[in-house]
Design a protein around this motif. Structure first.
Motif, PDB file in Angstrom:
ATOM      1  N   TYR A  17       1.371   5.463   0.515  1.00 39.69           N
ATOM      2  CA  TYR A  17       0.863   6.661   1.184  1.00 39.69           C
ATOM      3  C   TYR A  17       0.819   7.808   0.191  1.00 39.69           C
ATOM      4  CZ  TYR A  17       1.227   4.959   6.003  1.00 39.69           C
ATOM      5  OH  TYR A  17       1.060   4.288   7.180  1.00 39.69           O
ATOM      6  N   ASN A  51      -6.758   2.398   5.427  1.00 41.17           N
ATOM      7  CA  ASN A  51      -6.468   1.144   6.110  1.00 41.17           C
ATOM      8  C   ASN A  51      -7.427   0.086   5.546  1.00 41.17           C
ATOM      9  OD1 ASN A  51      -8.968   1.487   7.416  1.00 41.17           O
ATOM     10  ND2 ASN A  51      -8.024   2.303   9.279  1.00 41.17           N
ATOM     11  N   CYS A  52      -7.429  -1.100   6.124  1.00 47.69           N
ATOM     12  CA  CYS A  52      -8.268  -2.166   5.561  1.00 47.69           C
ATOM     13  C   CYS A  52      -9.751  -1.817   5.630  1.00 47.69           C
ATOM     14  CB  CYS A  52      -7.983  -3.500   6.242  1.00 47.69           C
ATOM     15  SG  CYS A  52      -8.418  -3.562   7.978  1.00 47.69           S
ATOM     16  N   ARG A  61       0.852  -1.196   0.000  1.00 48.57           N
ATOM     17  CA  ARG A  61       0.000   0.000   0.000  1.00 48.57           C
ATOM     18  C   ARG A  61       0.884   1.241   0.000  1.00 48.57           C
ATOM     19  NH1 ARG A  61      -4.647  -2.287  -1.517  1.00 48.57           N
ATOM     20  NH2 ARG A  61      -4.928  -4.184  -0.326  1.00 48.57           N
ATOM     21  N   TYR A  86      -5.014   5.814   7.770  1.00 46.07           N
ATOM     22  CA  TYR A  86      -3.858   6.180   8.586  1.00 46.07           C
ATOM     23  C   TYR A  86      -3.456   7.589   8.180  1.00 46.07           C
ATOM     24  CZ  TYR A  86      -3.497   1.122   9.220  1.00 46.07           C
ATOM     25  OH  TYR A  86      -3.758  -0.183   9.511  1.00 46.07           O
ATOM     26  N   GLU A  97     -11.686   5.945  11.758  1.00 43.45           N
ATOM     27  CA  GLU A  97     -10.709   4.861  11.650  1.00 43.45           C
ATOM     28  C   GLU A  97     -10.751   4.156  10.290  1.00 43.45           C
ATOM     29  OE1 GLU A  97     -11.029   2.410  15.154  1.00 43.45           O
ATOM     30  OE2 GLU A  97     -10.505   4.091  16.445  1.00 43.45           O
TER      31      GLU A  97
END
Length: 154
Positions: A23, A84-85, A21, A63, A60
């Protein structure tokens, strides 16, 4: 925003530029992805992107952290972000339904894929810088990311 970020991440990996992944280097990079994908919403401004990312972080779904010292070489206000997942799952669920968002996602995918094809060399050079950070002067990764059409970090 989650759908757009998910499409970028998937296409970056599909292009063979990075195996994991990726950023986005900053909120500016998120806006740059929107420009590349022509994901132009009338309310999409730096402030609304910042707000959306903050809300996604609080939920959530992503990130978000200050750009790491290893990349920037010194503290700065920019924050690197990636789904995130849970954020990826949300994006997948949204795009599985037929409708406007799914159509936008497919159009974005096509544009991002074309963009990465055209700019493959500069992204590839940047990923080489990131892979050899120990051999680079402080801040080299950040300066390299800033030169990309869409700044990325790993």
């Amino acid at each position: 925003m989650a759908v757009l970020m998910s499409v970028w991440d998937t296409e970056f990996r599909s292009a063979g530029l990075f195996d994991d992944r990726i950023y986005l280097a900053s909120t500016t990079a998120v806006a740059a992805v929107a420009t590349v994908a022509q994901w132009n919403l009338p309310t999409m401004t730096a402030a609304t992107i910042d707000q959306a990312l903050r809300e996604m972080f609080e939920a959530e779904l992503l990130y978000q952290s200050p750009v790491a010292l290893q990349f920037r070489g010194q503290y700065g206000p920019d924050r690197q972000v990636r789904l995130n997942c849970w954020g990826r799952r949300l994006a997948d669920r949204i795009t599985q339904r037929r409708g406007v968002i799914r159509d936008h996602a497919e159009s974005a995918r096509t544009r991002i894929r074309a963009h990465l094809s055209v700019h493959r060399d500069v992204y590839d050079q940047h990923m080489t810088v990131l892979a050899h950070l120990q051999q680079q002067p402080p801040g080299a990764a950040w300066r390299s990311a800033e030169q990309l059409p869409v700044g990325v970090l790993c």
